[in-house]
Structure formats: C-alpha cells, structure tokens
Design a protein around this motif. Structure first.
Motif, PDB file in Angstrom:
ATOM      1  N   SER A 130       0.851  -1.152   0.120  1.00 57.88           N
ATOM      2  CA  SER A 130       0.046  -0.088   0.048  1.00 57.88           C
ATOM      3  C   SER A 130       0.771   1.300   0.076  1.00 57.88           C
ATOM      4  N   ALA A 131       0.340   2.223  -0.513  1.00 56.74           N
ATOM      5  CA  ALA A 131       0.886   3.664  -0.458  1.00 56.74           C
ATOM      6  C   ALA A 131       1.487   4.167   0.866  1.00 56.74           C
ATOM      7  N   VAL A 132       2.302   4.939   0.971  1.00 54.48           N
ATOM      8  CA  VAL A 132       2.740   5.606   2.049  1.00 54.48           C
ATOM      9  C   VAL A 132       2.727   6.827   2.181  1.00 54.48           C
ATOM     10  N   ASN A 133       1.894   7.555   3.135  1.00 47.09           N
ATOM     11  CA  ASN A 133       1.846   9.226   3.124  1.00 47.09           C
ATOM     12  C   ASN A 133       2.670   9.839   4.090  1.00 47.09           C
ATOM     13  N   GLY A 134       3.513   9.252   4.874  1.00 49.37           N
ATOM     14  CA  GLY A 134       4.418   9.512   5.717  1.00 49.37           C
ATOM     15  C   GLY A 134       4.993   8.934   6.402  1.00 49.37           C
TER      16      GLY A 134
END
Length: 538
Positions: free
Chosen positions: A469-473
């Motif tokens: 999954s994408a990481v936002n921080g």
C-alpha cells in the motif's frame, strides 16, 4: 573528434521532439536496482586471469559476449557480475585505455563553497590540482555534477534541479598536445611522462581523487554519496571513461563523444566516423596499447557495449547527435543497445537512457529535448527523489541494429551468489556495508542502510520502501555506533546527532507509492558498524 568550435554559450531551444524516430521506452521496475555508491571498484578483490598479448588474440567480427567470462563459461547469477565486470575492466585497461592506478598513498585537500583542492603523494612523488565549485540556491549539503572543461549538460538545468556544479579542468591532470613519450599533467607527474595510460584514464583518475577529497571533507557543502559527471565531444569521451571506472559516480552523462567514446570500435570503420587511427593519433586519449587495434578492431576482446555494461546498475544518460556522421552516432546507438542488455539482465533496465532524437545538428548545443530527461536523471540518481524510467530514443537518421552485431543472447540471471571476490579490497579504499530489511508483505514500510566508510567517518544511505500500500508519511529509527556523531543529513528531518535517532520525512518525499521507495542520507564522524533501522508508516 577535433572540434575546437564548441560553443561558449549554450542557448536553450524551444524545439519539440521530432517525429519519425525509433523510440523504445524501457519499462520501469517495481523497485529499480541502484548501486550502493561508495566504492571506487567493487571488484578489486576478484582474481582475473592473465590476459594475452595483442598479437595472440583471435579475430571476432561480432561484439563480444558481455556475459562470457575469460575462461569461456557464462555467468548465471547477478552476483557473478561483480567479478565479470572486473574482467572487462582489466581488459579495457590492457587493450584500450591504459591502467588506472588505485588510490595513491596520500590524497588530501579542501572543499569550500567555491573551490576544491586536491593534493596527491605517492612513492616519493606529488602533484596538485583544483576545481571550482558553483552551488545552487538553497541549503546544502548538495549533490554535485563534475563538468569537464566547461562543456557538458546544461549547467543552468543542473543547478535548477538542486545540484552543484564542479568545473573540472582535465588538462590540469592530463594535458593535450603532447607526445605519447612526454605526457604532462598531475597524473603523469606521479606515474611518469612515458606512462602508457592515455589521457581519458588520467582524467578519470583525477575525478576519483576529487571524490576522495569530498568524502574526507566534513560534508556540510557537498554530499559524498551523490556525484555525477558530464562532458561533450572530447570531454564526452572523458565523462564516459570517468563514470565507467569509478562506481562511486551515481550518474554519468556523456554527450556526442564520438570515436574513442561511446560508439562501438567495430562499427566506426563502416559508418564513416572519425577513424580509429585518427582518434588515436589526434591526441593521446587512448592508451598506447590501442595502437595494435587501430586497423584491426575485430581483434579486440571487448568493445564499448561492455564499457556501457560496466555502469550497470548505476544511472547512465547518453546524449548523441545523429546529424554528424563523423561522431559515429549509429555505432553509438549499438553500444547503448548492447550495454542495455547488461542492465536488463541485472534487473536495472530502467536505469539507462540513450537519446539521439534531436533537431539541432550543431555540435555540443544545448537542446530542449534533453532538458526533461536531464532533470529526471538528476532527481533519480543524485537527489534520490524521483523514479522516472530510462528511455532509449534513437533518431531514424542514425539507427543501429544490435542483432546484426551479436551472436549471443541475454541470459536470465538468478539471484544466488556463485562468484565472490577472493581477496579483500585494499583497505585504503572506502568500503560499503549494507544492512537490509525485506520489504513488508502488506502495508507499512521497511528500511535498509548502505554504509560508505573511511578512516574517521562514514556516510549512511537509507532506503525507505513501501509495502503493498502507498505510504503518506514515514519515520525511521536507528541507533548510531558508539562515538559516532552526525555532521549533516539530507532528505529527512532528524531528532538528534548521536545515539538513538528518529528520522522523519520532509514534505517532498512523504508519499511513496506501493512497492516504491525514497532515500535519505547522513554523514557522520566516527567508526561505522552495521546499523539495523526500523520503519513506521505515519
């Protein structure tokens, strides 16, 4: 090519990319392979069999198989490439460029915001040279691109992208206009005026000594782990050799290098480019031993497609001019295509770009077509904030055909190690020690550290990899070795300078796509030991 009319002013062109070119976009990997920059020669400990003299070499009209070892067997694993690359390196030194000596006994110098000084001593002899520095706007430390002789990729674009420019005078290290028996410059002051090593390799040695000094400096101005090199025409030849023979160089950008540069030696006679005898005789660019091959390139056991392969998996952006036959652009495209097979075999097919699809035929002009890929390459390999795939974009005016030159196929290399260096690399060179954590199988993130160490200090390059999954921080925790102190860091915020430290993302690298990655780094004083980081998605 002898072109003394290189423009002193590079003018940006608002030209669109031409139609009718043969365009191949190399697909990006999920996580592009990149070398752990920090060691001049990763294969220094490999054992290489004695190489035959030129007179006993067989003739081979085809391009040699880059995957075939000197003993006749082919490599079967990615791990084999380190020692296979060393074989190619030794062949290139013996037959083409002359030997590049290892790091001298003593290399010292200084780095300032405007200048780099280099002082070399070896076996009772010494020499010195310097290079000017031009910093971009913003707060350092900065990555840097070495520009040979003032002619290379557009310096305005380089600085606008966030990299410094190191203006390197190759003639201070290896002077043109001299006889082969009276070579001059800082290199030859150490190794002798009659050294069989040619100017291109001498220039390569000089840039390696600049990198030595950057590594030894405090690191508040220039980063030790993010160096590029570029040059055009004769300096394009130099940039090509410089990048090939120092694996600490993360990005190499030769432009219109011509004969003795990127184009395959075997293709030059049939293309009508500057002849090998002319290139050999014009200046002592090539090593003295190449005299045996100026009329017989088919006896060379290597060719420049294998020099291109020596860069893998590091960044390589070759710019060429299809409008000047004397530059050998068709042979240049074949070299790039052949070398790209090595990149593909190593799982790094997205790390090479070859671009000859241009409208302006003037030699060493600045071209609008190259601006975007130049920016992308700097961000990817020097700033480590991008992930754009490389592109093979060959003009239809000078399109070479790789299949007509080869009788080998590209192997599917396994991942397991089968060949390792048999001795330890010289202790005077920096060493790289990676600590790797496997990417998470689901969401979240992982981190790994590559260490570039020398006496009294080290650089850590930390790769943050997203899971499915994408990481936002993100946040990375690690503990420095006892006594180690961080002097500077880049691409991350940090909680302290010693002991247990928390690194967190900055605004421009907070978001990481699924299975993608970003990198940050730090430089520290003290002695390095393996570091095990942990990553948390925030």
């Amino acid at each position: 090519m002898n072109n003394r009319r290189i423009r002193s002013t590079l003018v940006a062109l608002a030209a669109a990319v031409t139609a009718g070119a043969a365009v191949v976009v190399v697909p990006a990997l999920t996580v592009p392979a990149q070398a752990a920059v920090g060691v001049e020669d990763e294969g220094a400990g490999c054992t290489v069999s004695a190489l035959p003299d030129a007179g006993s070499l067989p003739t081979n009209a085809k391009l040699p198989d880059p995957f075939k070892k000197i003993d006749g067997t082919r490599i079967s694993n990615v791990a084999d490439w380190t020692c296979r690359r060393e074989e190619i390196k030794k062949q290139a030194e013996k037959y083409v460029y002359g030997e590049k000596p290892p790091k001298p006994t003593s290399v010292t110098g200084t780095v300032s915001a405007t200048n780099i000084t280099v002082n070399v001593s070896h076996q009772g002899k010494s020499s010195s040279f310097s290079a000017s520095v031009s910093l971009p706007s913003g707060t350092g430390p900065f990555p840097a691109v070495v520009v040979l002789g003032g002619f290379g990729a557009d310096t305005n674009t380089i600085k606008a992208a966030g990299a410094a420019v190191i203006n390197y005078d190759p003639y201070a290290v290896g002077k043109e206009g001299t006889a082969r028996t009276n070579k001059q410059g800082a290199f030859y002051s150490i190794y002798g005026a009659t050294s069989p090593t040619g100017l291109l390799m001498a220039w390569s040695w000089g840039v390696s000594r600049i990198i030595d000094v950057i590594e030894q400096a405090g690191g508040s101005i220039l980063r030790a782990d993010a160096t590029g090199v570029t040059g055009c025409s004769r300096f394009g030849k130099g940039a090509f050799v410089i990048g090939a023979f120092d694996q600490r160089i993360a990005l190499t950008m030769p432009i219109e290098s011509g004969s003795a540069g990127v184009p395959i030696f075997r293709g030059i006679p049939g293309e009508g480019a500057q002849s090998l005898s002319s290139a050999y005789g014009e200046q002592p660019w090539l090593g003295d031993a190449f005299s045996s091959f100026v009329s017989a390139p088919t006896k060379l056991p290597i060719d420049t497609h294998e020099i291109v392969g020596m860069f893998a998996p590091r960044g390589l952006f070759i710019m060429d001019n299809p409008h000047i036959v004397n530059l050998g652009p068709k042979s240049g495209s074949v070299a790039a295509l052949g070398g790209a097979e090595v990149y593909k075999a190593l799982g790094a097919g997205s790390n090479i770009t070859y671009w000859s699809d241009i409208t302006d035929g003037n030699h060493c002009a600045n071209r609008a077509e190259w601006t975007t890929p130049l920016q992308q390459n700097i961000k990817k390999y020097l700033l480590k904030t991008g992930n754009d795939p490389g592109t093979i974009r060959i003009s239809s005016k000078a399109q070479g055909s790789l299949p007509t030159w080869i009788d080998w196929t590209t192997p599917a290399l396994g991942a397991g190690p089968t060949t390792q260096p048999t001795t330890t690399p010289p202790t005077s060179d920096p060493t790289t020690s990676p600590t790797t954590s496997p990417p998470p199988s689901s969401g979240g993130c992982s981190a790994s550290v590559s260490l570039n160490s020398w006496t009294g200090g080290f650089v850590g390059t930390v790769r943050v990899t997203a899971g499915s999954s994408a990481v936002n921080g993100w946040s990375v925790a690690l503990t420095l070795p006892s006594g180690a102190t961080i002097t500077n860091a880049w691409n991350a915020n940090r909680s302290g300078n010693s002991g247990a430290i928390q690194f967190t993302n900055v605004s421009y690298n907070a978001q990481i796509p699924a299975a993608g990655y970003t990198e940050f780094g730090f430089q520290a004083t003290g002695t390095s030991t393996p570091i095990t980081p942990t990553c948390t998605a925030t």
